[in-house]
Scaffold this motif. Sequence first.
Motif, short mmCIF file in Angstrom:
data_model
loop_
_atom_site.label_atom_id
_atom_site.label_comp_id
_atom_site.label_asym_id
_atom_site.label_seq_id
_atom_site.Cartn_x
_atom_site.Cartn_y
_atom_site.Cartn_z
N ASN A 1 -1.66 42.24 -25.50
CA ASN A 1 -3.09 42.50 -25.70
C ASN A 1 -3.87 41.23 -25.99
N ILE A 2 -3.23 40.28 -26.66
CA ILE A 2 -3.87 38.98 -26.89
C ILE A 2 -4.15 38.29 -25.55
N LEU A 3 -3.16 38.30 -24.67
CA LEU A 3 -3.33 37.67 -23.36
C LEU A 3 -4.45 38.34 -22.56
N LYS A 4 -4.49 39.66 -22.58
CA LYS A 4 -5.51 40.37 -21.81
C LYS A 4 -6.91 40.02 -22.32
N ALA A 5 -7.10 40.08 -23.63
CA ALA A 5 -8.41 39.77 -24.18
C ALA A 5 -8.78 38.31 -23.96
N ALA A 6 -7.82 37.42 -24.19
CA ALA A 6 -8.09 36.00 -24.01
C ALA A 6 -8.46 35.68 -22.56
N THR A 7 -7.81 36.36 -21.62
CA THR A 7 -8.12 36.16 -20.20
C THR A 7 -9.56 36.54 -19.90
N ASP A 8 -10.06 37.55 -20.60
CA ASP A 8 -11.42 38.02 -20.36
C ASP A 8 -12.48 37.19 -21.07
N VAL A 9 -12.21 36.72 -22.29
CA VAL A 9 -13.29 36.10 -23.08
C VAL A 9 -13.24 34.58 -23.13
N LEU A 10 -12.06 33.98 -23.03
CA LEU A 10 -11.99 32.52 -23.21
C LEU A 10 -12.67 31.72 -22.11
N PRO A 11 -12.75 32.20 -20.87
CA PRO A 11 -13.45 31.41 -19.87
C PRO A 11 -14.93 31.20 -20.16
N THR A 12 -15.54 32.06 -20.99
CA THR A 12 -16.97 31.94 -21.25
C THR A 12 -17.30 31.46 -22.66
N VAL A 13 -16.32 31.41 -23.55
CA VAL A 13 -16.54 30.92 -24.91
C VAL A 13 -15.49 29.84 -25.18
N HIS A 14 -15.94 28.61 -25.31
CA HIS A 14 -15.03 27.49 -25.50
C HIS A 14 -15.13 26.95 -26.92
N ALA A 15 -14.00 26.61 -27.51
CA ALA A 15 -13.95 26.13 -28.88
C ALA A 15 -13.64 24.64 -28.91
N THR A 16 -14.43 23.90 -29.68
CA THR A 16 -14.26 22.46 -29.78
C THR A 16 -14.48 22.02 -31.23
N ASN A 17 -14.30 20.71 -31.45
CA ASN A 17 -14.63 20.10 -32.74
C ASN A 17 -13.83 20.72 -33.89
N PHE A 18 -12.53 20.85 -33.71
CA PHE A 18 -11.67 21.44 -34.74
C PHE A 18 -11.51 20.49 -35.92
N LYS A 19 -11.64 21.04 -37.12
CA LYS A 19 -11.44 20.29 -38.35
C LYS A 19 -10.75 21.19 -39.37
N PHE A 20 -9.98 20.59 -40.25
CA PHE A 20 -9.35 21.36 -41.32
C PHE A 20 -10.34 21.63 -42.45
N LEU A 21 -10.26 22.83 -42.99
CA LEU A 21 -11.02 23.19 -44.19
C LEU A 21 -10.07 23.33 -45.36
N THR A 22 -10.61 23.24 -46.56
CA THR A 22 -9.80 23.48 -47.75
C THR A 22 -9.67 24.97 -48.01
N PRO A 23 -8.61 25.39 -48.68
CA PRO A 23 -7.52 24.59 -49.22
C PRO A 23 -6.62 24.01 -48.12
N ALA A 24 -5.89 22.97 -48.48
CA ALA A 24 -5.05 22.26 -47.52
C ALA A 24 -3.92 23.15 -47.01
N PRO A 25 -3.38 22.83 -45.84
CA PRO A 25 -2.24 23.59 -45.32
C PRO A 25 -1.11 23.69 -46.34
N LYS A 26 -0.46 24.85 -46.37
CA LYS A 26 0.65 25.03 -47.31
C LYS A 26 1.63 26.05 -46.77
N ILE A 27 2.82 26.06 -47.34
CA ILE A 27 3.83 27.07 -47.03
C ILE A 27 3.75 28.15 -48.10
N ASN A 28 3.42 29.35 -47.70
CA ASN A 28 3.40 30.48 -48.62
C ASN A 28 4.77 31.15 -48.64
#
Length: 644
Positions: A122-149
Amino acid sequence: MPSITTSTPVAVTAAPSIADLKAKLVNGKTEVEVDAPKPPVADNFMYDFQYNHSLPTLDVLGVQVPEDTDAAKEAQLLADRLSEVLGKGDAKGFAGLFIDYGVWRDKLTFTGDYRTFNFAENILKAATDVLPTVHATNFKFLTPAPKINRPYPDLAYLQFILSFDTEITNSHAVANAVLTTEGWKLWTFHTVVEELLQFPEVPPLDGHMTGSISYEKQRELDDDATVPEVVIVGGGQNGLMTAAHLKALGVKSLIIERGNKIGDIWRKRYEYLSLHFPHWADNFPFFPYPAQWPTYTPAQKMGIFMEWYVSALELPVWTRSTVESASQDATGAWTITINKGGNETRTLTPKHVIMATSLCGVPTMPVVPGQAEWNGVIRHSTEHDSSRNFVGKKVLVVGTSSSGFDTAFDCARRDIDVTLLQRSPTYIMSLTHSVPRAIGGYAPDAKGNRPNTEEQDRLFFSMPTGPGEELSKRNAKVLEELDAELLAGLHAKGLKTYRGQRGAGNSVLGATRNGGFYFEAGACEQIINGKIKVEQGFVESFTKDKVILSGGREREFDLIVFATGFSNTIDSVRATLGSKIADQVGPIWGIDEEGEIKTAYKESGCKNLWIMVGYLPMARFHSKRLALRIKALLEGIATTPYTK
């Protein structure tokens, strides 16, 4: 869904008399109580979710997560890969980052809606439909920092938060990844809109007084002359928070509140009420509680705070006002007639209407044979503000959710002879053990410093329904063990408990019934020490001076309080906007097949009508998203909801 929910009262649009309630129930669908007691709600009650799966435990994955894992390094590698595939709209590459039973949940960023896509197919089906028209850029980390839960010995996952931009939004994503034999893969990924890039929040006003009248008089005139783009029906927390976010985006709104004052929904609750959970997770947007705020907020104090909130943020409100009629033309444009202040009629033509009158429709109570002949007093819990006038008399409280326990506790603390009548088991937990596990992330440190609310909200609301349910089941089991002494004491006095709907504690109950549980705030102790008596069953009939409980048990009481809950929100919509509008609205509350709450916060089924409901943290989190959605629609930049 969050793994636990709080029980907080919210506004009720209508407050019918007992006679009105009886008529509604007789002519409606509520049955007369003559049948045998019913069991707790079925597992599938208001719960249509279809994608349950066990947790990705270490034994299932076949890989141990080393104690010295560099969380920041592993998160960076996954973030780089996400940036690559989402930047170029690579649906196959995106879906390939998930485990087979992974979950992608989106709030408005990619789908223009609240959607959850369970499992890789279902992820593949939805991504196939929506990702061609909505592109994500400028990725940055937010706090809290990455951790192992590592919440349990057999479960470990990498968690990190990202900020990113699309063509029209800034959004955040909370990623939970597990280590597999193929490396780190996404277990859950929650993408949520944060800002409209073209329309950021407006700056504050200058504030200098340049007119010929006082500030208060100008406020009064401005409120009276408001021409709103959005009408919000209901001045509880949902209405106020949504109005605050709309104002921050430059959208004119007007709150229509039937009460005499903002905050009456809290002031007029039973007089001894304090909120059942610490206030840590209850901040209002733009206006957090002062540093010395009491841990458990008295209800009347909350009402006062809500008045402050309206004043501080200058939110336009018409109190003592109701909707007399509402209609739409073929385009969805509204015409609404308002009884303003009880002494004049105004006509408004907003583009959008938000129903923020509560999760509750109208109070419900049974119609019992012989009820009219009984010489005692009968009230619904919404009409019961105190037991002080029944000292020295006998009281029966029907219903064992929060209101029932609170009402019985008020009687017990006044040494009133009180009996709690239970029809089916209740989910019970202590505050001592549930609070740290539920909202510990919002708790202040040893010096009273509180964590950032928005950061905690991102984490608290990030877990999709399927994994959330599995974690809630574990949490409920742990709490049951920690509260074993409390539960045993209750059982010894005849109170029945269980582990909640689907064995998930109060998390599923909160998303379906919005009740059926109780955080121990004193009533359990009074049951155990014998000051609150417990009987099983229901009220079967009345005579002039007797109350007949199921099985023919005769009892004498002076007051009966029916703490028997409320009908669905749709009754509030119908009473306010009329049947023509209400008939277009989808089912309100409960969980749909994907795992989203039905109808609330998104397209309601009626164009330009929105349902805004929920307890305080939910109101804060979702009001921002609803305001952003409406702003995008008004500006003509909204993403068309993805419906496949």
